[in-house]
Design a protein around this motif. Structure first.
Motif, PDB file in Angstrom:
ATOM      1  N   PRO A   1      13.138  12.399  10.283  1.00 54.66           N
ATOM      2  CA  PRO A   1      12.797  11.368  10.966  1.00 54.66           C
ATOM      3  C   PRO A   1      12.832  12.111  11.953  1.00 54.66           C
ATOM      4  CG  PRO A   1      14.474  10.785   9.615  1.00 54.66           C
ATOM      5  CD  PRO A   1      14.079  12.154   8.867  1.00 54.66           C
ATOM      6  N   LYS A   2      11.957  10.738  13.055  1.00 55.64           N
ATOM      7  CA  LYS A   2      12.559  12.129  14.475  1.00 55.64           C
ATOM      8  C   LYS A   2      14.016  11.922  15.347  1.00 55.64           C
ATOM      9  CE  LYS A   2       7.416  10.943  16.028  1.00 55.64           C
ATOM     10  NZ  LYS A   2       6.741  10.318  16.778  1.00 55.64           N
ATOM     11  N   SER A   3      14.541  11.292  14.456  1.00 59.32           N
ATOM     12  CA  SER A   3      16.028  10.916  15.526  1.00 59.32           C
ATOM     13  C   SER A   3      17.039  12.273  14.725  1.00 59.32           C
ATOM     14  CB  SER A   3      16.986   9.268  14.555  1.00 59.32           C
ATOM     15  OG  SER A   3      17.001   9.072  13.198  1.00 59.32           O
ATOM     16  N   LEU A   4      16.907  12.667  13.625  1.00 55.41           N
ATOM     17  CA  LEU A   4      17.289  13.969  13.576  1.00 55.41           C
ATOM     18  C   LEU A   4      17.062  15.209  13.652  1.00 55.41           C
ATOM     19  CD1 LEU A   4      18.109  12.616   9.579  1.00 55.41           C
ATOM     20  CD2 LEU A   4      19.739  12.692  11.274  1.00 55.41           C
ATOM     21  N   ASP A   5      17.765  16.278  14.323  1.00 53.53           N
ATOM     22  CA  ASP A   5      17.495  17.552  14.577  1.00 53.53           C
ATOM     23  C   ASP A   5      17.865  18.471  13.468  1.00 53.53           C
ATOM     24  OD1 ASP A   5      17.177  19.757  15.937  1.00 53.53           O
ATOM     25  OD2 ASP A   5      18.835  20.074  17.142  1.00 53.53           O
ATOM     26  N   GLU A   6      16.570  19.132  12.899  1.00 51.46           N
ATOM     27  CA  GLU A   6      16.804  19.899  11.875  1.00 51.46           C
ATOM     28  C   GLU A   6      17.949  21.493  11.867  1.00 51.46           C
ATOM     29  OE1 GLU A   6      13.403  22.390  10.504  1.00 51.46           O
ATOM     30  OE2 GLU A   6      12.698  20.603  10.128  1.00 51.46           O
ATOM     31  N   GLY A   7      17.703  21.691  13.469  1.00 48.66           N
ATOM     32  CA  GLY A   7      17.666  22.837  13.925  1.00 48.66           C
ATOM     33  C   GLY A   7      19.203  23.572  13.430  1.00 48.66           C
ATOM     34  N   PRO A   8      20.066  22.430  13.230  1.00 52.37           N
ATOM     35  CA  PRO A   8      22.097  23.179  12.751  1.00 52.37           C
ATOM     36  C   PRO A   8      22.065  22.980  11.367  1.00 52.37           C
ATOM     37  CG  PRO A   8      21.860  21.015  14.306  1.00 52.37           C
ATOM     38  CD  PRO A   8      20.378  21.185  13.698  1.00 52.37           C
ATOM     39  N   VAL A   9      20.626  22.119  10.959  1.00 49.86           N
ATOM     40  CA  VAL A   9      21.177  22.676   9.274  1.00 49.86           C
ATOM     41  C   VAL A   9      20.043  23.991   8.955  1.00 49.86           C
ATOM     42  CG1 VAL A   9      21.038  20.287   8.188  1.00 49.86           C
ATOM     43  CG2 VAL A   9      18.916  21.011   8.729  1.00 49.86           C
ATOM     44  N   ARG A  10      18.980  24.385   9.892  1.00 46.60           N
ATOM     45  CA  ARG A  10      18.134  25.915   9.451  1.00 46.60           C
ATOM     46  C   ARG A  10      18.714  26.794   9.613  1.00 46.60           C
ATOM     47  NH1 ARG A  10      14.824  26.191  12.756  1.00 46.60           N
ATOM     48  NH2 ARG A  10      12.618  28.085  11.842  1.00 46.60           N
ATOM     49  N   ALA A  11      20.207  26.926  10.531  1.00 45.54           N
ATOM     50  CA  ALA A  11      20.776  27.573  11.095  1.00 45.54           C
ATOM     51  C   ALA A  11      21.940  27.922   9.871  1.00 45.54           C
ATOM     52  CB  ALA A  11      21.058  27.573  12.473  1.00 45.54           C
TER      53      ALA A  11
END
Length: 292
Positions: free
Chosen positions: A100-110
């Protein structure tokens, strides 16, 4: 008439080998385990989840699903992901995307441990794919294309290959894999000038642009190998690929259908990656060190 490259046949051949490997791991006390993390209830996420669970069950891999509400906070999402990432019983993590647009996947990708990153989302694994390091995990869909080509005896070496689509999930990592296999790769996209001519030159054409039936007969060379990665819903509500299958099938030498092509192999590649991770974990245990 083209040879239809059926994903089910490829998946069956992968499964037979995986069953043996899973049995060998279980004899050593290791049960390969995949953890699927889903946010919300998108129909395509649910469909892929069902397929993945079925494939894991068929190969003897344990599968856990963590379903989070669509309105989950960023903090709770990251905490949940971290808990699963740190669970030593989990050998592979699949995050269903897009989020969902409300979440940023960047931290979990890292955050995700590269050895558990069975769908190639971490910067570490992507770097390995781009450098040709086979110890990493490529995104499953990109790897599924390679599995299909191998099964049907289509060797990329020396071939003119055009990939239509530049995403980090398919187009770019697939280009790196094909280059490693000595293919001559052209990466195109929907804004490429003279796109039809570029595609027509290809001996192997991979369509991964995400636009229903955009690859027409004039874009395909005689006796080309056509791999259709696209999954779209047409005007009648049915599934179709990026290739106009009916128009192209009599011109191509090989062609993969949608449904029943690449998508059927993707979950098998996912299972293959989970087993690879579990085997690495088993090896590290034998050396009395930690893989996580």
């Amino acid at each position: 008439m083209s040879i239809i490259m059926k994903g089910a046949d490829v998946a069956k051949s992968i499964k037979e080998e995986l069953v043996k490997e899973v049995e060998a791991l279980k004899e050593k006390g290791i049960t390969p385990c995949l953890s699927i993390i889903r946010v919300g209830e998108r129909s395509d996420d649910l469909s892929y989840e069902r397929g993945a669970r079925k494939r894991m069950e068929m190969t003897g891999i344990q599968c856990r699903v963590t379903a989070l509400p669509k309105d989950v906070s960023q903090e709770e999402f990251e905490q949940t992901f971290s808990r699963i990432n740190e669970d030593s019983d989990v050998h592979g993590i699949l995050l269903l995307r897009p989020l969902p647009k409300s979440l940023d996947e960047g931290p979990v990708r890292a955050m995700i441990h590269p050895n558990k990153d069975v769908d190639g989302m971490s910067p570490v694994n992507m770097a390995k794919v781009f450098s040709g390091d086979e110890t990493g995990f490529a995104p499953c869909t990109a790897q599924a294309v390679m599995e299909i080509l191998q099964y049907y005896g289509v060797m990329p070496r020396g071939k003119r290959i055009t990939i239509l689509g530049r995403s980090m999930v398919v187009g770019r990592p697939l280009a790196m894999s094909l280059l490693k296999a000595d293919g001559t790769v052209t990466l195109c996209h929907t804004r490429t000038e003279e796109l039809a001519q570029e595609c027509n030159k290809a001996q192997i054409l991979v369509a991964a642009a995400g636009k229903a039936r955009m690859v027409t007969e004039d874009m395909v060379g005689e006796n080309a190998v056509v791999i259709d990665v696209g999954i779209n819903v047409d005007e009648d509500g049915g599934l179709c690929g990026d290739v106009d299958f009916e128009a192209v099938k009599n011109k191509a030498a090989y062609i993969s259908p949608v449904p029943g092509g690449v998508g059927s192999v993707t979950s098998s590649v996912l299972a293959k990656h989970v087993v690879k991770s579990a085997k690495g974990f088993c090896k590290m245990l034998a050396q009395n060190s930690s893989i996580w």
